[in-house]
Design a protein around this motif. Sequence first.
Motif, PDB file in Angstrom:
ATOM      1  N   GLN A 121     -15.309  -7.031   9.151  1.00  0.00           N
ATOM      2  CA  GLN A 121     -14.888  -7.752   8.288  1.00  0.00           C
ATOM      3  C   GLN A 121     -13.314  -8.113   8.827  1.00  0.00           C
ATOM      4  O   GLN A 121     -12.637  -7.486   9.690  1.00  0.00           O
ATOM      5  CB  GLN A 121     -14.801  -7.043   6.871  1.00  0.00           C
ATOM      6  CG  GLN A 121     -16.115  -6.808   6.359  1.00  0.00           C
ATOM      7  CD  GLN A 121     -16.975  -7.966   6.098  1.00  0.00           C
ATOM      8  OE1 GLN A 121     -16.387  -8.925   5.625  1.00  0.00           O
ATOM      9  NE2 GLN A 121     -18.046  -7.952   6.562  1.00  0.00           N
ATOM     10  N   PRO A 135      -7.124  -7.428   5.911  1.00  0.00           N
ATOM     11  CA  PRO A 135      -6.238  -8.221   5.092  1.00  0.00           C
ATOM     12  C   PRO A 135      -4.797  -8.112   5.451  1.00  0.00           C
ATOM     13  O   PRO A 135      -4.562  -7.226   6.409  1.00  0.00           O
ATOM     14  CB  PRO A 135      -6.430  -7.259   3.744  1.00  0.00           C
ATOM     15  CG  PRO A 135      -7.694  -6.792   3.793  1.00  0.00           C
ATOM     16  CD  PRO A 135      -7.900  -6.428   5.362  1.00  0.00           C
ATOM     17  N   LYS A 136      -3.923  -8.930   5.100  1.00  0.00           N
ATOM     18  CA  LYS A 136      -2.303  -8.949   5.531  1.00  0.00           C
ATOM     19  C   LYS A 136      -1.534  -8.145   4.847  1.00  0.00           C
ATOM     20  O   LYS A 136      -0.532  -7.626   5.327  1.00  0.00           O
ATOM     21  CB  LYS A 136      -2.047 -10.445   5.681  1.00  0.00           C
ATOM     22  CG  LYS A 136      -2.819 -11.391   6.652  1.00  0.00           C
ATOM     23  CD  LYS A 136      -2.437 -12.940   6.834  1.00  0.00           C
ATOM     24  CE  LYS A 136      -3.116 -13.658   7.836  1.00  0.00           C
ATOM     25  NZ  LYS A 136      -2.540 -14.809   7.959  1.00  0.00           N
ATOM     26  N   THR A 137      -1.711  -7.885   3.406  1.00  0.00           N
ATOM     27  CA  THR A 137      -1.089  -7.319   2.425  1.00  0.00           C
ATOM     28  C   THR A 137      -1.356  -5.844   2.449  1.00  0.00           C
ATOM     29  O   THR A 137      -2.632  -5.587   2.589  1.00  0.00           O
ATOM     30  CB  THR A 137      -0.911  -7.958   1.104  1.00  0.00           C
ATOM     31  OG1 THR A 137      -2.133  -7.825   0.498  1.00  0.00           O
ATOM     32  CG2 THR A 137      -0.523  -9.380   1.397  1.00  0.00           C
ATOM     33  N   LYS A 159      -1.647  -3.997  -0.171  1.00  0.00           N
ATOM     34  CA  LYS A 159      -2.248  -3.652  -1.226  1.00  0.00           C
ATOM     35  C   LYS A 159      -3.928  -4.056  -0.707  1.00  0.00           C
ATOM     36  O   LYS A 159      -4.584  -3.327  -1.332  1.00  0.00           O
ATOM     37  CB  LYS A 159      -1.876  -4.413  -2.506  1.00  0.00           C
ATOM     38  CG  LYS A 159      -2.812  -4.258  -3.649  1.00  0.00           C
ATOM     39  CD  LYS A 159      -2.257  -4.907  -4.999  1.00  0.00           C
ATOM     40  CE  LYS A 159      -3.247  -4.825  -6.167  1.00  0.00           C
ATOM     41  NZ  LYS A 159      -2.724  -5.641  -7.265  1.00  0.00           N
ATOM     42  N   GLU A 160      -3.855  -5.194  -0.319  1.00  0.00           N
ATOM     43  CA  GLU A 160      -5.076  -5.862   0.081  1.00  0.00           C
ATOM     44  C   GLU A 160      -5.748  -4.751   1.169  1.00  0.00           C
ATOM     45  O   GLU A 160      -7.026  -4.380   1.144  1.00  0.00           O
ATOM     46  CB  GLU A 160      -5.270  -6.983   0.531  1.00  0.00           C
ATOM     47  CG  GLU A 160      -4.871  -8.099  -0.486  1.00  0.00           C
ATOM     48  CD  GLU A 160      -4.950  -9.413  -0.017  1.00  0.00           C
ATOM     49  OE1 GLU A 160      -4.473  -9.675   1.348  1.00  0.00           O
ATOM     50  OE2 GLU A 160      -5.035 -10.428  -0.760  1.00  0.00           O
ATOM     51  N   GLN A 161      -5.139  -4.228   2.031  1.00  0.00           N
ATOM     52  CA  GLN A 161      -5.539  -3.393   2.939  1.00  0.00           C
ATOM     53  C   GLN A 161      -5.977  -1.829   2.539  1.00  0.00           C
ATOM     54  O   GLN A 161      -7.013  -1.517   2.851  1.00  0.00           O
ATOM     55  CB  GLN A 161      -4.544  -2.853   4.161  1.00  0.00           C
ATOM     56  CG  GLN A 161      -3.990  -4.282   4.923  1.00  0.00           C
ATOM     57  CD  GLN A 161      -2.662  -3.997   5.730  1.00  0.00           C
ATOM     58  OE1 GLN A 161      -2.029  -2.971   5.428  1.00  0.00           O
ATOM     59  NE2 GLN A 161      -2.261  -4.839   6.386  1.00  0.00           N
ATOM     60  N   TRP A 217      -7.068  -1.658  -0.531  1.00  0.00           N
ATOM     61  CA  TRP A 217      -8.561  -1.599  -1.253  1.00  0.00           C
ATOM     62  C   TRP A 217      -9.561  -1.972  -0.387  1.00  0.00           C
ATOM     63  O   TRP A 217     -10.749  -1.697  -0.465  1.00  0.00           O
ATOM     64  CB  TRP A 217      -8.304  -2.858  -2.247  1.00  0.00           C
ATOM     65  CG  TRP A 217      -7.341  -2.638  -3.173  1.00  0.00           C
ATOM     66  CD1 TRP A 217      -6.527  -3.517  -4.096  1.00  0.00           C
ATOM     67  CD2 TRP A 217      -6.785  -1.316  -3.788  1.00  0.00           C
ATOM     68  NE1 TRP A 217      -5.762  -2.980  -5.059  1.00  0.00           N
ATOM     69  CE2 TRP A 217      -5.948  -1.541  -4.679  1.00  0.00           C
ATOM     70  CE3 TRP A 217      -6.900  -0.034  -3.495  1.00  0.00           C
ATOM     71  CZ2 TRP A 217      -5.110  -0.782  -5.541  1.00  0.00           C
ATOM     72  CZ3 TRP A 217      -6.295   1.191  -4.208  1.00  0.00           C
ATOM     73  CH2 TRP A 217      -5.406   0.727  -5.036  1.00  0.00           C
ATOM     74  N   ALA A 218      -9.520  -2.696   0.843  1.00  0.00           N
ATOM     75  CA  ALA A 218     -10.477  -3.024   1.763  1.00  0.00           C
ATOM     76  C   ALA A 218     -10.791  -1.628   2.276  1.00  0.00           C
ATOM     77  O   ALA A 218     -12.034  -1.568   2.399  1.00  0.00           O
ATOM     78  CB  ALA A 218      -9.905  -3.741   2.768  1.00  0.00           C
ATOM     79  N   ASP A 262     -12.694   0.267  -0.213  1.00  0.00           N
ATOM     80  CA  ASP A 262     -14.130  -0.274  -0.639  1.00  0.00           C
ATOM     81  C   ASP A 262     -15.177   0.017   0.405  1.00  0.00           C
ATOM     82  O   ASP A 262     -16.351   0.088   0.293  1.00  0.00           O
ATOM     83  CB  ASP A 262     -14.155  -1.712  -0.847  1.00  0.00           C
ATOM     84  CG  ASP A 262     -13.395  -2.226  -2.001  1.00  0.00           C
ATOM     85  OD1 ASP A 262     -13.251  -1.284  -3.061  1.00  0.00           O
ATOM     86  OD2 ASP A 262     -13.044  -3.359  -1.978  1.00  0.00           O
ATOM     87  N   CYS A 301      -2.607   3.702   6.008  1.00  0.00           N
ATOM     88  CA  CYS A 301      -3.616   3.502   4.792  1.00  0.00           C
ATOM     89  C   CYS A 301      -4.689   4.728   4.559  1.00  0.00           C
ATOM     90  O   CYS A 301      -4.573   4.918   3.279  1.00  0.00           O
ATOM     91  CB  CYS A 301      -4.445   2.243   5.313  1.00  0.00           C
ATOM     92  SG  CYS A 301      -3.318   0.571   5.008  1.00  0.00           S
TER      93      CYS A 301
END
Length: 303
Positions: free
Chosen positions: A231, A234-236, A238-240, A242-243, A246, A277
């Motif tokens: 996959q 992500p760049k941000t 927050k997205e990192q 959550w990725a 998940d 993270c």
Amino acid sequence: MIYNSFAIAIATVETAKHRVFIFLDNDVVPDNKLIAIAFDDAYFLGILSSKIHVVWALAAGGWLGVGNDPVYVKTKCFDPFPFPDPTDTQKQTIRELGERLDSHRKRVQATHPEVTITGMYNLLEQLRQGEPLDDKDKAFNQKALVSTLKQIHDELDAAVFAAYGWEPTLTDDQILENLVTLNAQRAEEERNGHIRWLRPDYQNPGETYVQPTLEGITTETETAITPTEQQPFPKTLKEQLWAIRDLFRTQSGEWTAAQVTAHFKAASRKQKVILDCLESLEDLGILLSHTENGMTFWHLAEL
């Protein structure tokens, strides 16, 4: 280990006739003309004081003034300099010689306050060049013990050459060629995610180091879980977060930082971000971790 308990850093004068490194006492505040390097371990003092580093610094740095004195430019002389990968015994030998070097010079100056570092190294260069000494030089040598200083430097240079695995008879050009080659090798290592931290406890606390395995030999704890389709990372932040969350929710079991990294495309350069993270998710109570045989594993807190 031998450490200088009263030192806060290794320092060198930015522009000076001789490239000399010393331990700063903890009551000295360096000004803008000093390059301060935050090590209190005499091993690093030894490496920086060796012929190998001085040759590199003279070639990579600048020049200034009527006397064309060398300038130690940190971003060119220190940052890209490839340190050796010594054995524990070699490292200890260099550490002890670095301590001897610093102690010898300070002891001489404490006994004879009129003796300067520049004066000591001026005579040291004469001794290295095999130049004859007049009566004044001999008297200064007897007071400043520069012959002893030369012996310490000679032993230190031999120990540092051994740590690199190089012959001590290399010319300056050969030393530079070897260092440039080693610098390129280290840069390639870092592109592949292997960073040789000089101060790992400070620069990258909590890093999990996965020892590469020989071809055809694997261990259960070191096997990276690589999905059939990686996959994008992500760049941000927050997205990192959550990725990664998940990932743990959709994949069972425990994961190392290396295994999480393997799940994402082109994430090998972001191992530190992924580790941060993981630790943040643990702080939030989403993940839990434990260490086993020197490796850290994370899993969902609800499991």
